[in-house]
Design a protein around this motif. Structure first.
Motif, mmCIF file in Angstrom:
data_model
loop_
_atom_site.group_PDB
_atom_site.id
_atom_site.type_symbol
_atom_site.label_atom_id
_atom_site.label_comp_id
_atom_site.label_asym_id
_atom_site.label_seq_id
_atom_site.Cartn_x
_atom_site.Cartn_y
_atom_site.Cartn_z
ATOM 1 N N GLU A 262 0.836 -1.208 0.000
ATOM 2 C CA GLU A 262 0.000 0.000 0.000
ATOM 3 C C GLU A 262 0.874 1.262 0.000
ATOM 4 O OE1 GLU A 262 -3.456 2.015 2.779
ATOM 5 O OE2 GLU A 262 -3.074 -0.128 2.968
ATOM 6 N N ILE A 263 1.924 1.271 0.796
ATOM 7 C CA ILE A 263 2.841 2.414 0.842
ATOM 8 C C ILE A 263 3.517 2.603 -0.511
ATOM 9 C CG2 ILE A 263 5.032 3.232 1.810
ATOM 10 C CD1 ILE A 263 4.081 1.914 4.487
ATOM 11 N N GLU A 264 4.000 1.508 -1.104
ATOM 12 C CA GLU A 264 4.675 1.597 -2.404
ATOM 13 C C GLU A 264 3.730 2.103 -3.483
ATOM 14 O OE1 GLU A 264 6.284 -2.364 -2.659
ATOM 15 O OE2 GLU A 264 8.239 -1.682 -1.914
ATOM 16 N N ALA A 265 2.466 1.654 -3.465
ATOM 17 C CA ALA A 265 1.483 2.104 -4.457
ATOM 18 C C ALA A 265 1.201 3.595 -4.292
ATOM 19 C CB ALA A 265 0.196 1.296 -4.320
ATOM 20 N N LEU A 266 1.058 4.055 -3.061
ATOM 21 C CA LEU A 266 0.800 5.469 -2.825
ATOM 22 C C LEU A 266 1.993 6.320 -3.258
ATOM 23 C CD1 LEU A 266 -1.121 7.602 -1.699
ATOM 24 C CD2 LEU A 266 0.012 7.307 0.506
ATOM 25 N N LEU A 267 3.195 5.887 -2.929
ATOM 26 C CA LEU A 267 4.388 6.629 -3.340
ATOM 27 C C LEU A 267 4.497 6.684 -4.864
ATOM 28 C CD1 LEU A 267 6.961 5.368 -0.700
ATOM 29 C CD2 LEU A 267 5.960 7.658 -0.850
ATOM 30 N N ALA A 268 4.201 5.573 -5.541
ATOM 31 C CA ALA A 268 4.271 5.528 -7.005
ATOM 32 C C ALA A 268 3.287 6.519 -7.620
ATOM 33 C CB ALA A 268 3.985 4.113 -7.505
ATOM 34 N N LYS A 269 2.128 6.684 -6.984
ATOM 35 C CA LYS A 269 1.124 7.635 -7.468
ATOM 36 C C LYS A 269 1.705 9.046 -7.528
ATOM 37 C CE LYS A 269 -3.420 9.395 -6.135
ATOM 38 N NZ LYS A 269 -4.507 9.296 -5.168
ATOM 39 N N THR B 33 17.645 1.032 2.939
ATOM 40 C CA THR B 33 19.036 0.628 3.123
ATOM 41 C C THR B 33 19.267 0.593 4.623
ATOM 42 O OG1 THR B 33 19.716 2.925 2.883
ATOM 43 C CG2 THR B 33 19.897 1.561 0.933
ATOM 44 N N GLN B 34 19.579 -0.547 5.117
ATOM 45 C CA GLN B 34 19.706 -0.720 6.569
ATOM 46 C C GLN B 34 20.798 0.161 7.116
ATOM 47 O OE1 GLN B 34 17.477 -2.301 8.200
ATOM 48 N NE2 GLN B 34 16.486 -3.093 6.382
ATOM 49 N N PRO B 35 20.573 0.850 8.170
ATOM 50 C CA PRO B 35 19.328 0.974 8.970
ATOM 51 C C PRO B 35 18.520 2.206 8.587
ATOM 52 C CG PRO B 35 21.116 1.892 10.219
ATOM 53 C CD PRO B 35 21.694 1.445 8.879
ATOM 54 N N GLN B 36 18.518 2.575 7.333
ATOM 55 C CA GLN B 36 17.887 3.823 6.912
ATOM 56 C C GLN B 36 16.803 3.559 5.872
ATOM 57 O OE1 GLN B 36 20.740 6.529 5.314
ATOM 58 N NE2 GLN B 36 19.269 8.132 4.895
ATOM 59 N N ILE B 37 15.719 4.302 5.956
ATOM 60 C CA ILE B 37 14.638 4.248 4.970
ATOM 61 C C ILE B 37 14.541 5.642 4.343
ATOM 62 C CG2 ILE B 37 12.160 3.957 4.595
ATOM 63 C CD1 ILE B 37 12.169 2.048 6.987
ATOM 64 N N THR B 38 14.529 5.689 3.018
ATOM 65 C CA THR B 38 14.494 6.967 2.296
ATOM 66 C C THR B 38 13.363 6.953 1.283
ATOM 67 O OG1 THR B 38 16.893 7.119 2.479
ATOM 68 C CG2 THR B 38 15.843 8.528 0.855
ATOM 69 N N ILE B 39 12.637 8.052 1.190
ATOM 70 C CA ILE B 39 11.662 8.238 0.117
ATOM 71 C C ILE B 39 12.328 9.147 -0.902
ATOM 72 C CG2 ILE B 39 9.414 9.186 -0.484
ATOM 73 C CD1 ILE B 39 8.491 8.433 2.363
ATOM 74 N N ALA B 40 12.429 8.662 -2.137
ATOM 75 C CA ALA B 40 13.186 9.375 -3.171
ATOM 76 C C ALA B 40 12.387 9.483 -4.451
ATOM 77 C CB ALA B 40 14.489 8.615 -3.432
ATOM 78 N N PRO B 41 12.723 10.461 -5.302
ATOM 79 C CA PRO B 41 12.066 10.544 -6.620
ATOM 80 C C PRO B 41 12.353 9.290 -7.437
ATOM 81 C CG PRO B 41 13.456 12.469 -6.200
ATOM 82 C CD PRO B 41 13.707 11.498 -5.103
ATOM 83 N N GLN B 42 11.420 8.915 -8.304
ATOM 84 C CA GLN B 42 11.618 7.725 -9.132
ATOM 85 C C GLN B 42 12.459 8.041 -10.324
ATOM 86 O OE1 GLN B 42 7.603 6.359 -9.905
ATOM 87 N NE2 GLN B 42 7.820 4.847 -8.305
#
Length: 54
Positions: A30-37, A45-54
């Protein structure tokens, strides 16, 4: 020690773990689908989570 299949507590734990994994997988999808929208993707990347442009 009792076999896991005959141990109701071990069986219950296994069922809870499987259910939690299904919920985690569904949440991630669900998170991946919303981000893709919005043209974003999830990068973990352990231990970090990043939201980045596609």
């Amino acid at each position: 020690m009792a076999d896991e299949k005959s141990d109701p507590v071990a069986e219950a734990r296994r069922l809870v773990e499987e259910d939690e994994q299904r919920k985690t997988d569904a949440c991630l999808a669900e998170i991946e689908a919303l981000l893709a929208k919005y043209g974003r993707k999830l990068q973990i990347t352990q231990p970090q989570i990043t939201i980045a442009p596609q």
